[in-house]
Design an enzyme around this catalytic site. Sequence first.
Site, PDB file in Angstrom:
ATOM      1  N   SER A  90       1.193   1.348   5.349  1.00 48.41           N
ATOM      2  CA  SER A  90       0.125   1.587   6.321  1.00 48.41           C
ATOM      3  C   SER A  90       0.251   0.689   7.541  1.00 48.41           C
ATOM      4  O   SER A  90      -0.057   1.111   8.659  1.00 48.41           O
ATOM      5  CB  SER A  90      -1.245   1.392   5.658  1.00 48.41           C
ATOM      6  OG  SER A  90      -1.390   0.069   5.186  1.00 48.41           O
ATOM      7  N   ASP A 101      -3.521  -4.630   2.788  1.00 44.71           N
ATOM      8  CA  ASP A 101      -2.351  -5.458   2.550  1.00 44.71           C
ATOM      9  C   ASP A 101      -1.207  -5.034   3.478  1.00 44.71           C
ATOM     10  O   ASP A 101      -1.245  -3.974   4.091  1.00 44.71           O
ATOM     11  CB  ASP A 101      -1.911  -5.397   1.081  1.00 44.71           C
ATOM     12  CG  ASP A 101      -1.638  -3.985   0.606  1.00 44.71           C
ATOM     13  OD1 ASP A 101      -1.502  -3.080   1.460  1.00 44.71           O
ATOM     14  OD2 ASP A 101      -1.554  -3.774  -0.600  1.00 44.71           O
ATOM     15  N   ASP A 103       2.688  -4.228   3.370  1.00 42.12           N
ATOM     16  CA  ASP A 103       3.876  -3.967   2.564  1.00 42.12           C
ATOM     17  C   ASP A 103       5.088  -4.514   3.305  1.00 42.12           C
ATOM     18  O   ASP A 103       5.376  -4.112   4.434  1.00 42.12           O
ATOM     19  CB  ASP A 103       4.034  -2.464   2.322  1.00 42.12           C
ATOM     20  CG  ASP A 103       2.895  -1.906   1.490  1.00 42.12           C
ATOM     21  OD1 ASP A 103       2.602  -2.489   0.435  1.00 42.12           O
ATOM     22  OD2 ASP A 103       2.295  -0.901   1.904  1.00 42.12           O
ATOM     23  N   ASP A 155       2.367  -7.567  -0.085  1.00 42.35           N
ATOM     24  CA  ASP A 155       3.199  -7.116  -1.206  1.00 42.35           C
ATOM     25  C   ASP A 155       4.659  -7.252  -0.798  1.00 42.35           C
ATOM     26  O   ASP A 155       5.094  -6.650   0.195  1.00 42.35           O
ATOM     27  CB  ASP A 155       2.893  -5.657  -1.554  1.00 42.35           C
ATOM     28  CG  ASP A 155       1.518  -5.487  -2.181  1.00 42.35           C
ATOM     29  OD1 ASP A 155       0.884  -6.513  -2.478  1.00 42.35           O
ATOM     30  OD2 ASP A 155       1.087  -4.337  -2.344  1.00 42.35           O
ATOM     31  N   LYS A 211      -6.483   8.994   4.444  1.00 45.95           N
ATOM     32  CA  LYS A 211      -6.463   7.791   3.600  1.00 45.95           C
ATOM     33  C   LYS A 211      -7.875   7.401   3.181  1.00 45.95           C
ATOM     34  O   LYS A 211      -8.118   7.086   2.009  1.00 45.95           O
ATOM     35  CB  LYS A 211      -5.804   6.629   4.348  1.00 45.95           C
ATOM     36  CG  LYS A 211      -4.290   6.656   4.359  1.00 45.95           C
ATOM     37  CD  LYS A 211      -3.717   5.636   5.324  1.00 45.95           C
ATOM     38  CE  LYS A 211      -4.182   4.228   5.024  1.00 45.95           C
ATOM     39  NZ  LYS A 211      -3.573   3.666   3.806  1.00 45.95           N
ATOM     40  N   TYR A 220      -6.300   7.608  -4.603  1.00 43.38           N
ATOM     41  CA  TYR A 220      -5.293   6.894  -3.813  1.00 43.38           C
ATOM     42  C   TYR A 220      -4.724   5.788  -4.692  1.00 43.38           C
ATOM     43  O   TYR A 220      -5.225   4.679  -4.734  1.00 43.38           O
ATOM     44  CB  TYR A 220      -5.939   6.310  -2.560  1.00 43.38           C
ATOM     45  CG  TYR A 220      -4.971   5.752  -1.527  1.00 43.38           C
ATOM     46  CD1 TYR A 220      -4.723   6.442  -0.348  1.00 43.38           C
ATOM     47  CD2 TYR A 220      -4.321   4.536  -1.722  1.00 43.38           C
ATOM     48  CE1 TYR A 220      -3.855   5.934   0.620  1.00 43.38           C
ATOM     49  CE2 TYR A 220      -3.449   4.027  -0.776  1.00 43.38           C
ATOM     50  CZ  TYR A 220      -3.219   4.724   0.392  1.00 43.38           C
ATOM     51  OH  TYR A 220      -2.350   4.218   1.335  1.00 43.38           O
TER      52      TYR A 220
END
Length: 587
Positions: A90, A101, A103, A155, A211, A220
């Site tokens: 995202s 978060d 990624d 993450d 989303k 999700y």
Amino acid sequence: MENEKGYLGVTPPISTSESTDREKDITATLMEELRRQNTFESEDEARTREIVLGRVAALVKAFVRQISLAHGFSETAAAAAGGKIFTFGSYRLGVHGPGSDIDTLCVVPKHVSREDFFDVFEKMLRDTEGVTEVSGVPDAYVPIIKMKISNIPIDFLMARLALSSIPEDLTLQDDNLLRNLDDRCIRSLGDEILRLVPNVAVFRDSLRCIKLWAQRRAIYSNVNGFLGGVAWAMLVARICQLYPNAIAGAIVSRFFIIMYQWSWPQPVLLKQIEEGPLQVRVWNPRLYPGDRSHRMPIITPAYPAMCATHNVTASTQMIMTEEFKKGADIVDKIIVGKANWEELFVKHDFFHKYRYYLQIIASTGDPALQLKWSGTVESRLRQLVMKLEFVDSLTLAHPFVKGFEQVSYCLTEEEVRLVAQGETNEAIQKHTKEDLEGKEGASTVYTTTFYIGLAIEAKQHNSHVGHSSTLPDNVFEPGERQPKPAQKKRPKPMKGSGKSNNTSPDLPATKKPRPSYTLPDSAAPPPYSFKPAENGHPPILSPTPLQHVDGTSGLPMYINGKGPGEIKSPQLPFGENVAVATGAGGP
């Protein structure tokens, strides 16, 4: 990035018409609602994310340098070994919101191993100022390290390239760089979605809406068998390719209707993938028995074209299809002015929906260990759901998309046992950390509780289902009333027969029994192929490639003996006739 035929994607657009006044109106109200729903982050948080990513980039370089020195590199060579981060998900797509978060893919040279990543880099993160909640899960399908830095969740995934050093100007556009990666590294790589949409701004606005809807409807979650961020982004991107001149309101309205009508055994592709044993095996599950588990194949456009939806199960596919239908009904009303966008984002009713819930509790006595253990348990829930689907009496196993964390202060070993079994009482909940001081046998217990809703088929009169206690208060939001335990009643015999009717207290309280999927007396006419039910899965009626959706009856299927045209299907907006190719090109 148009192909030689002058359009994006693997099939021609459905419509190239410009937006109508009505589409502009509903788009304006959609953006107002998204702002009201707080889906955009503030400028201060955006700056904080940039600072955090700078710190992360420095940490990765320091990690590679440390490993290089351990391998006997000189100081100069170790410093030149590099290491680089790439954001994806995202944040990379520009649709993240407050608290989302980041990624992050850590690209390292060939002498840095995955073991180094989880042993050395994870320890470096724990020792870094401002870093909290570090948790590595090396055995997950996608090995990952989770953490927070300056309260920004990140993450981490790792990819090791077949290079002795990672240059500063490295990009991942060259597939030749990626061909020698091991399988787990391949799963860690990002995508090319932004290069494959006709209008990035429209794509971002539309995806932000989808989303939010998927999160509110609790569908999700890739790890729990639903769709993750990449899969949702690819679906929206494909609709943008089919309507290249449409704006966000029109893209969203068409999204729900096309997704509900889609024949999912046909894969979703954003671009033509190269042919070869791996690619064909992945995206054509009908031809290869080993890939029949890919129920909703959505294939990533980056090498090597992996299925982003391998986790989807029979139950989660059914749940998502139901949500697509509900969404289609709402946007149909929005288009004609009988509803507003707020109704699309109404919260799920998961904890009011079922009579029975399976509770899975992961518990430890250490907060750091709890992060690892709960993550490991969560990554295994999908396997449990798949096993439950083969239980004869269950018609649906519905996993919830997140676990509920709790800290309990227990004064005795008996209280520890009760908490670990999910039987906390009011007395235990009143204990504080101070109550544990000086008491032998007292301890702090960290728990993460996961839930699976169970729909149980109608029972015979002499059947019995064990009693289940009421759900704990922490699954409900403030002000949300907990449903009263339903009274079990025997099903009454149908009038004029000795058989029971098709209702049962063991089914979801607000739902009718799931329809059976059967063909009428006459066999389905060509060009459809029929696969009978087996191993607990429903029969499948599949269209051949290039079958059309006409906006009236949807893709042909038989439900309870009713064929095409006998079942009402959502209509595409504004009265257009729509043909969606269902060959290799996807929707």
